[in-house]
Design a protein around this motif. Sequence first.
Motif, PDB file in Angstrom:
ATOM      1  N   THR A 117      -4.670   5.933   3.032  1.00  0.00           N
ATOM      2  CA  THR A 117      -4.881   6.199   1.603  1.00  0.00           C
ATOM      3  C   THR A 117      -5.937   7.266   1.394  1.00  0.00           C
ATOM      4  N   ASN A 121       1.766   1.949  -3.456  1.00  0.00           N
ATOM      5  CA  ASN A 121       0.583   2.322  -4.220  1.00  0.00           C
ATOM      6  C   ASN A 121       0.153   3.752  -3.926  1.00  0.00           C
ATOM      7  N   PRO A 134       0.801  -1.229   0.000  1.00  0.00           N
ATOM      8  CA  PRO A 134       0.000   0.000   0.000  1.00  0.00           C
ATOM      9  C   PRO A 134       0.831   1.275   0.000  1.00  0.00           C
ATOM     10  N   LEU A 149      -4.495  -6.112   4.329  1.00  0.00           N
ATOM     11  CA  LEU A 149      -4.180  -4.925   3.528  1.00  0.00           C
ATOM     12  C   LEU A 149      -5.299  -3.884   3.553  1.00  0.00           C
ATOM     13  N   ALA A 150      -6.443  -4.254   4.082  1.00  0.00           N
ATOM     14  CA  ALA A 150      -7.608  -3.369   4.032  1.00  0.00           C
ATOM     15  C   ALA A 150      -7.424  -2.154   4.940  1.00  0.00           C
ATOM     16  N   GLU A 151      -8.099  -1.061   4.560  1.00  0.00           N
ATOM     17  CA  GLU A 151      -8.086   0.176   5.337  1.00  0.00           C
ATOM     18  C   GLU A 151      -9.516   0.635   5.575  1.00  0.00           C
ATOM     19  N   PHE A 199     -10.357   1.126  -3.342  1.00  0.00           N
ATOM     20  CA  PHE A 199      -9.565   0.669  -2.199  1.00  0.00           C
ATOM     21  C   PHE A 199     -10.220  -0.542  -1.573  1.00  0.00           C
ATOM     22  N   CYS A 200      -9.413  -1.332  -0.876  1.00  0.00           N
ATOM     23  CA  CYS A 200      -9.897  -2.482  -0.138  1.00  0.00           C
ATOM     24  C   CYS A 200     -10.325  -1.985   1.236  1.00  0.00           C
ATOM     25  N   ALA A 225      -6.329 -10.071   2.006  1.00  0.00           N
ATOM     26  CA  ALA A 225      -7.080  -8.842   1.749  1.00  0.00           C
ATOM     27  C   ALA A 225      -7.365  -8.100   3.046  1.00  0.00           C
ATOM     28  N   GLN A 242      -5.397   1.043  -4.069  1.00  0.00           N
ATOM     29  CA  GLN A 242      -4.703   1.150  -2.780  1.00  0.00           C
ATOM     30  C   GLN A 242      -3.967  -0.134  -2.415  1.00  0.00           C
ATOM     31  N   SER A 243      -4.490  -1.295  -2.840  1.00  0.00           N
ATOM     32  CA  SER A 243      -4.006  -2.574  -2.306  1.00  0.00           C
ATOM     33  C   SER A 243      -3.439  -3.527  -3.340  1.00  0.00           C
TER      34      SER A 243
END
Length: 281
Positions: A72, A24, A21, A64-66, A91-92, A61, A50-51
């Motif tokens: 981001t 990215n 990320p 890496l998620a936000e 984004f994730c 996933a 983003q991911s």
Amino acid sequence: MNASKPVTVACCQLAPSVGDPAHNRRVSERAIRSAALRGAQVVVLPELAQSGYVFHDRAEALALAETQDGPTLQLWQGLARELGIVIVGGFCERLEGERVANSAALIDASGVRAVYRKAHLWDGENLIFTAGDEAPPVVETAFGRIAVMICYDLEFPEWVRLPALAGAELLCAPVNWPWSPRPDHERPAEVVRVQANASVNRLFVAACDRHGNERGVNWVQGSVIVDADGFPRAGPAEEGGEQILLATLNLADAHNKRISRHNHLHQDRRPTLYGEAGLLA
């Protein structure tokens, strides 16, 4: 907004790196600044910019998620405020209960205006993401009425019709279109569908694809900006790779749904004949 003032839209075709990320964010910031320097007022980024996209599993996933207040979206909010632009990017998104969504945010100088969660999940996405269940948002911005959806959503004409009926002028769609074989000299079917959706709704569409091999997956690299008649105003770029596509659009044209003296795309609809589609009346 001044409906008669042209608006410059950019699609930033980038190569996010799955699992990185921070990289990215740097790639997206560089592209956003470059697009704005070239006059873009609305900037569209790819799906899951983003991911990265090709996750091994839901656990990856989730790692890496936000959330919506993550780094981001904080970065994109700062850029939108500094540059006076609208940003639409994928984004994730981390949800409650250790769930994740394939999401896209619409951000302007005032902050996050809408977050859309992909309603139609493609292939292995069904094993990772929780599908959204809300219609595409239509947001009044300084540059026009902008709707958001994501990739496979575009293959459902009923779904695209919803924001058109709600008064959207421009549909921004972050996408990741996996490459698949097609006959020689044929355009990607994904691009054809975007053109068809734009034409049958008299709606501008900006679909931002990605590039770069990711865990063995290649991409159409078909970013395209289409006018309300269904014709590309920018893209897809034949050479592929990283691209910033720009088109200046008169979004007021999307208000005219007449296609002949006696035909109006919305008024001619007969939803009582369409069965379940009558729910869109």
